[in-house]
Design an enzyme around this catalytic site. Structure first.
Site, PDB file in Angstrom:
ATOM      1  N   VAL A 169       0.836  -1.195   0.000  1.00 56.65           N
ATOM      2  CA  VAL A 169       0.000   0.000   0.000  1.00 56.65           C
ATOM      3  C   VAL A 169       0.876   1.252   0.000  1.00 56.65           C
ATOM      4  CG1 VAL A 169      -1.859   1.237   1.155  1.00 56.65           C
ATOM      5  CG2 VAL A 169      -1.794  -1.252   1.243  1.00 56.65           C
ATOM      6  N   ASP A 170       1.965   1.226   0.754  1.00 56.10           N
ATOM      7  CA  ASP A 170       2.900   2.350   0.737  1.00 56.10           C
ATOM      8  C   ASP A 170       3.487   2.561  -0.657  1.00 56.10           C
ATOM      9  OD1 ASP A 170       2.913   3.439   3.335  1.00 56.10           O
ATOM     10  OD2 ASP A 170       4.150   1.818   4.082  1.00 56.10           O
ATOM     11  N   VAL A 171       3.860   1.467  -1.303  1.00 52.48           N
ATOM     12  CA  VAL A 171       4.451   1.574  -2.641  1.00 52.48           C
ATOM     13  C   VAL A 171       3.432   2.133  -3.631  1.00 52.48           C
ATOM     14  CG1 VAL A 171       5.430   0.266  -4.567  1.00 52.48           C
ATOM     15  CG2 VAL A 171       6.128  -0.249  -2.216  1.00 52.48           C
TER      16      VAL A 171
END
Length: 379
Positions: A169-171
């Protein structure tokens, strides 16, 4: 000797207040393309990921190394008036600001968008939050995978929610941030006007759920975990061979016909139960049993060679070392080595995946030591 190409973003200055993964991933991508990124870190501590190990590379965390190359590190105490003034000077000359503090923090410091845009109207100001700028909720990848629905569709069955094995999700949010920043810069090129760009982890995940979130929004279907199977395609999962797991990702009828021919079961493709994708999905259990029996006759490498020759999407279940070796065999150059006079050995890094014909990514410097650049030039 041919001179080095200029980066597509040469001359762009980014004040990077981002920490951990989403913001730093976005700014590293932009730095690879030529932008000058100044990373502001807490004195004595730095980015949280500096301490996130193992694995370690000497005294450096491989996590920190993964998203911070091509950046300068300047330690600034934003609670100190002198440090805050130094940060303001950097923002005043920047083209882009990236920050992922709790909503309202930059405003309290006098570094919020309205404050800095008054002095730098062409500024592109990107805020990354967990749940949107109006919500005082901390956002970490595991938390978003849970509350955002990803874990409900990941794992062996509906009763075993499972996170993805990387902070995906961060990526994804970092990629959305980079797209937003570049789009805002394009608008500035046309009009001279900067603007605020906002991305959040929850909205980014819901968008990235793609067919799964669309299945609910458009058709009212709430998906559940199916292990390695696909809700809409078959055969599209992990199978067994004589030596190790093997993936088939058959996306159309031509591929299925070719699969059946290679496996010595040509009659399957003509059977009404398997002739179309929707029929294969409806009769998945029996089809999987038949295919596992056929694949058990030989090794994963044998089937990979035989099926790829017929353009059937397939492959063995690789670990990360195998995956990088495959990319190297295919000539994709997945690893770069960066010399760094401040480290005992060169730093090996995963390469930027974007290819350009005229302005390729460059690897000018290894991820910085904390406050490495305070004495090398003006903030």
């Amino acid at each position: 000797m041919t001179p080095p190409c200029s980066g597509a973003l040469d001359g762009l200055v980014i004040a990077d207040f981002g920490r951990v993964l989403a913001g730093p991933y976005a700014t590293m991508l932009l730095a690879d393309l030529g932008a000058e990124v100044v990373k502001i870190e807490r004195p004595g501590v730095g980015d949280d990921t500096r301490s996130w190990g193992p694995p370690w590379v000497g005294e450096a965390s491989s996590y920190f190394l993964s998203v911070n190359r091509n950046k300068r590190s300047v330690a600034i105490d934003l609670s100190d008036p002198v440090g805050l003034e130094a940060a303001r000077r950097l923002v005043d000359r920047a083209d882009v600001v990236v920050e992922n503090f709790m909503p309202g923090t930059m405003d309290r410091l006098g570094l919020g968008y309205d404050d800095v845009a008054a002095l730098n109207p062409g500024l592109v100001y990107c805020s990354v939050t967990g749940f949107g700028g109006n919500n005082q909720l901390p956002g970490y990848d595991l938390l978003i995978q849970a509350v955002g629905g990803l874990m409900s569709i990941t794992g062996p069955d509906p009763h075993t929610p499972t996170k993805v094995g990387v902070a995906v999700v961060d990526v994804i949010t970092g990629l959305h941030a980079a797209v937003g920043i570049l789009s805002a810069l394009r608008h500035r090129d046309r009009t001279g006007e900067g603007q605020r760009v906002e991305v959040n982890l929850l909205s980014s995940l819901i968008s990235a759920l793609a067919n799964q979130s669309s299945g609910y929004v458009a058709a009212g279907v709430v998906p559940t975990a199916m292990g390695n199977r696909h809700p809409s395609i078959a055969p599209y999962e992990v199978f067994s061979t004589s030596d190790r797991p093997f993936v088939l990702a058959v996306g159309n009828d031509r591929q299925f016909t070719a699969l059946c021919e290679v496996l010595g079961r040509p009659g399957l493709a003509a059977d009404a139960k398997y002739a179309t994708n929707s029929a294969r999905v409806a009769n998945r259990e029996e089809l999987v049993r038949i295919l596992n029996e056929a694949l058990a006759a030989d090794t994963a490498d044998h089937w990979f060679d035989a099926l790829t020759a017929k353009r059937v999407p397939c492959g063995p279940l690789n670990d990360i070392a195998d995956a990088i070796a495959l990319a190297e065999r295919l000539g994709l150059d997945p690893v770069v080595t960066i010399d760094d006079p401040n480290r005992e050995a060169p730093v090996r890094q995963v390469a930027n995946p974007i290819l350009f014909s005229a302005t390729p990514p460059t690897y000018r410097s290894a991820p910085p030591l904390l406050d490495e650049h305070v004495a090398t030039g003006p903030v």
